[in-house]
Design a protein around this motif. Structure first.
Motif, PDB file in Angstrom:
ATOM      1  N   PRO A 191       4.016   6.300  -5.648  1.00 21.02           N
ATOM      2  CA  PRO A 191       3.902   5.068  -6.397  1.00 21.02           C
ATOM      3  C   PRO A 191       5.247   4.621  -7.195  1.00 21.02           C
ATOM      4  O   PRO A 191       5.464   3.398  -7.167  1.00 21.02           O
ATOM      5  CB  PRO A 191       2.841   5.489  -7.561  1.00 21.02           C
ATOM      6  CG  PRO A 191       2.043   6.426  -6.504  1.00 21.02           C
ATOM      7  CD  PRO A 191       3.053   7.236  -5.940  1.00 21.02           C
ATOM      8  N   ALA A 192       5.837   5.525  -7.850  1.00 22.25           N
ATOM      9  CA  ALA A 192       7.229   5.038  -8.454  1.00 22.25           C
ATOM     10  C   ALA A 192       8.342   4.405  -7.463  1.00 22.25           C
ATOM     11  O   ALA A 192       8.851   3.501  -7.774  1.00 22.25           O
ATOM     12  CB  ALA A 192       7.981   6.251  -9.237  1.00 22.25           C
ATOM     13  N   GLU A 193       8.550   5.121  -6.330  1.00 24.42           N
ATOM     14  CA  GLU A 193       9.313   4.591  -5.263  1.00 24.42           C
ATOM     15  C   GLU A 193       8.710   3.195  -4.827  1.00 24.42           C
ATOM     16  O   GLU A 193       9.588   2.383  -4.535  1.00 24.42           O
ATOM     17  CB  GLU A 193       9.673   5.302  -4.124  1.00 24.42           C
ATOM     18  CG  GLU A 193      10.468   5.074  -2.996  1.00 24.42           C
ATOM     19  CD  GLU A 193      11.746   4.608  -3.181  1.00 24.42           C
ATOM     20  OE1 GLU A 193      12.641   4.249  -2.473  1.00 24.42           O
ATOM     21  OE2 GLU A 193      12.324   4.853  -4.426  1.00 24.42           O
ATOM     22  N   LEU A 194       7.601   2.970  -4.697  1.00 31.01           N
ATOM     23  CA  LEU A 194       6.855   1.977  -4.204  1.00 31.01           C
ATOM     24  C   LEU A 194       7.278   0.898  -5.363  1.00 31.01           C
ATOM     25  O   LEU A 194       7.663  -0.194  -4.851  1.00 31.01           O
ATOM     26  CB  LEU A 194       5.345   2.027  -3.921  1.00 31.01           C
ATOM     27  CG  LEU A 194       4.649   0.922  -3.165  1.00 31.01           C
ATOM     28  CD1 LEU A 194       5.329   0.741  -1.647  1.00 31.01           C
ATOM     29  CD2 LEU A 194       3.286   1.393  -3.165  1.00 31.01           C
ATOM     30  N   THR A 254       0.844  -1.186   0.043  1.00 27.49           N
ATOM     31  CA  THR A 254      -0.014  -0.003  -0.013  1.00 27.49           C
ATOM     32  C   THR A 254       0.836   1.255   0.121  1.00 27.49           C
ATOM     33  O   THR A 254       0.386   2.492  -0.307  1.00 27.49           O
ATOM     34  CB  THR A 254      -1.019   0.131   1.400  1.00 27.49           C
ATOM     35  OG1 THR A 254      -0.084   0.053   2.408  1.00 27.49           O
ATOM     36  CG2 THR A 254      -1.945  -1.248   1.368  1.00 27.49           C
ATOM     37  N   GLY A 255       2.037   1.247   0.462  1.00 28.28           N
ATOM     38  CA  GLY A 255       2.900   2.377   0.416  1.00 28.28           C
ATOM     39  C   GLY A 255       2.768   3.161   2.096  1.00 28.28           C
ATOM     40  O   GLY A 255       3.471   4.327   2.038  1.00 28.28           O
ATOM     41  N   ARG A 256       1.881   2.621   2.715  1.00 32.67           N
ATOM     42  CA  ARG A 256       1.607   3.034   4.062  1.00 32.67           C
ATOM     43  C   ARG A 256       2.935   3.000   4.849  1.00 32.67           C
ATOM     44  O   ARG A 256       3.581   1.931   4.762  1.00 32.67           O
ATOM     45  CB  ARG A 256       0.330   2.261   4.716  1.00 32.67           C
ATOM     46  CG  ARG A 256       0.001   3.195   5.834  1.00 32.67           C
ATOM     47  CD  ARG A 256      -1.234   2.243   6.356  1.00 32.67           C
ATOM     48  NE  ARG A 256      -2.033   3.157   7.073  1.00 32.67           N
ATOM     49  CZ  ARG A 256      -3.260   2.833   7.618  1.00 32.67           C
ATOM     50  NH1 ARG A 256      -3.789   1.761   7.324  1.00 32.67           N
ATOM     51  NH2 ARG A 256      -3.865   3.438   8.288  1.00 32.67           N
ATOM     52  N   ARG A 257       3.335   4.196   5.729  1.00 34.67           N
ATOM     53  CA  ARG A 257       4.464   4.165   6.497  1.00 34.67           C
ATOM     54  C   ARG A 257       4.197   4.304   7.974  1.00 34.67           C
ATOM     55  O   ARG A 257       3.274   5.446   8.140  1.00 34.67           O
ATOM     56  CB  ARG A 257       5.447   5.180   6.027  1.00 34.67           C
ATOM     57  CG  ARG A 257       5.958   4.918   4.700  1.00 34.67           C
ATOM     58  CD  ARG A 257       6.972   6.033   4.175  1.00 34.67           C
ATOM     59  NE  ARG A 257       6.744   7.387   4.301  1.00 34.67           N
ATOM     60  CZ  ARG A 257       7.428   8.322   4.665  1.00 34.67           C
ATOM     61  NH1 ARG A 257       8.455   8.247   4.876  1.00 34.67           N
ATOM     62  NH2 ARG A 257       6.963   9.644   4.796  1.00 34.67           N
ATOM     63  N   ILE A 258       4.970   3.663   8.880  1.00 34.43           N
ATOM     64  CA  ILE A 258       4.623   4.261  10.082  1.00 34.43           C
ATOM     65  C   ILE A 258       6.016   4.249  11.007  1.00 34.43           C
ATOM     66  O   ILE A 258       6.907   3.496  10.530  1.00 34.43           O
ATOM     67  CB  ILE A 258       3.627   3.105  10.965  1.00 34.43           C
ATOM     68  CG1 ILE A 258       4.106   1.731  10.736  1.00 34.43           C
ATOM     69  CG2 ILE A 258       2.388   3.309  10.562  1.00 34.43           C
ATOM     70  CD1 ILE A 258       3.310   0.733  11.988  1.00 34.43           C
TER      71      ILE A 258
END
Length: 178
Positions: A163-166, A93-97
């Motif tokens: 998105p590109a980094e993901l 998802t690209g979600r970060r914590i």
């Protein structure tokens, strides 16, 4: 064998160490299920692999002596100093914590690089999956975020990965055979 017994007895509960960022402990090498792990400072740690989560050990002692609280945003790692702060990115998802590492694990050999507490898995959005591709990167958060994590609260929200980094991270993980 003595080291494994000492580590297991430390998980049995009892007098807990207060939640604190000092002292930071690296610890000696240890062996679990035939694999030897060598804790190290690793200031530039940045790895791709898989996360799982755990939460049934409520009340047990973590490897650094704190009480395990499943709802807190914590994790277990085999070699990072205790405690250490990491940024965990869900590659689906690209979600970060931000997560506070205060325990040892995972000890499975299926590409898992971190075990998240139930609270961390929920915040990252991977609890229902049980096992998810992630990036784990050591970070030095500001004192406000550290304090929130030491109190069992989530740190400030991070923007999702572009998105590109993901896609680049997913490609790197696949290239590693995972």
């Amino acid at each position: 064998m003595a080291a494994v017994m000492a580590m297991l007895s430390a998980c049995a509960g009892g007098n807990f160490r207060p939640v604190s960022d000092a002292p930071v402990r690296i610890g000696p090498p240890y062996t679990v299920r035939g694999t030897t792990y060598v804790p190290a400072a690793a200031p530039a740690y940045d790895a791709l692999g898989y996360a799982s989560w755990y939460g049934n050990e409520s009340g047990n002692r973590t490897a650094n002596g704190e009480q395990f609280r499943p709802g807190w945003i914590t994790a277990a790692h085999t070699t990072l100093p205790l405690p250490t702060y990491v940024e965990v990115t869900a590659l689906d998802t690209g979600r970060r914590i931000l997560v506070r590492v205060n325990d040892r694990g995972p000890f499975a050999r299926n590409g898992r690089i971190i075990d998240l507490s139930r609270g961390a898995a929920e915040q990252l959005g991977v609890r229902a999956q049980g096992h998810a591709p992630v990036r784990v990167r050591r970070v030095e958060p500001n004192e406000k975020d550290r304090k929130r994590l030491r109190e069992g609260k989530p740190a400030a929200a991070l923007t999702p990965v572009a998105p590109a980094e993901l896609q680049r991270l997913r490609t790197r993980l696949a290239a590693n055979g995972q």
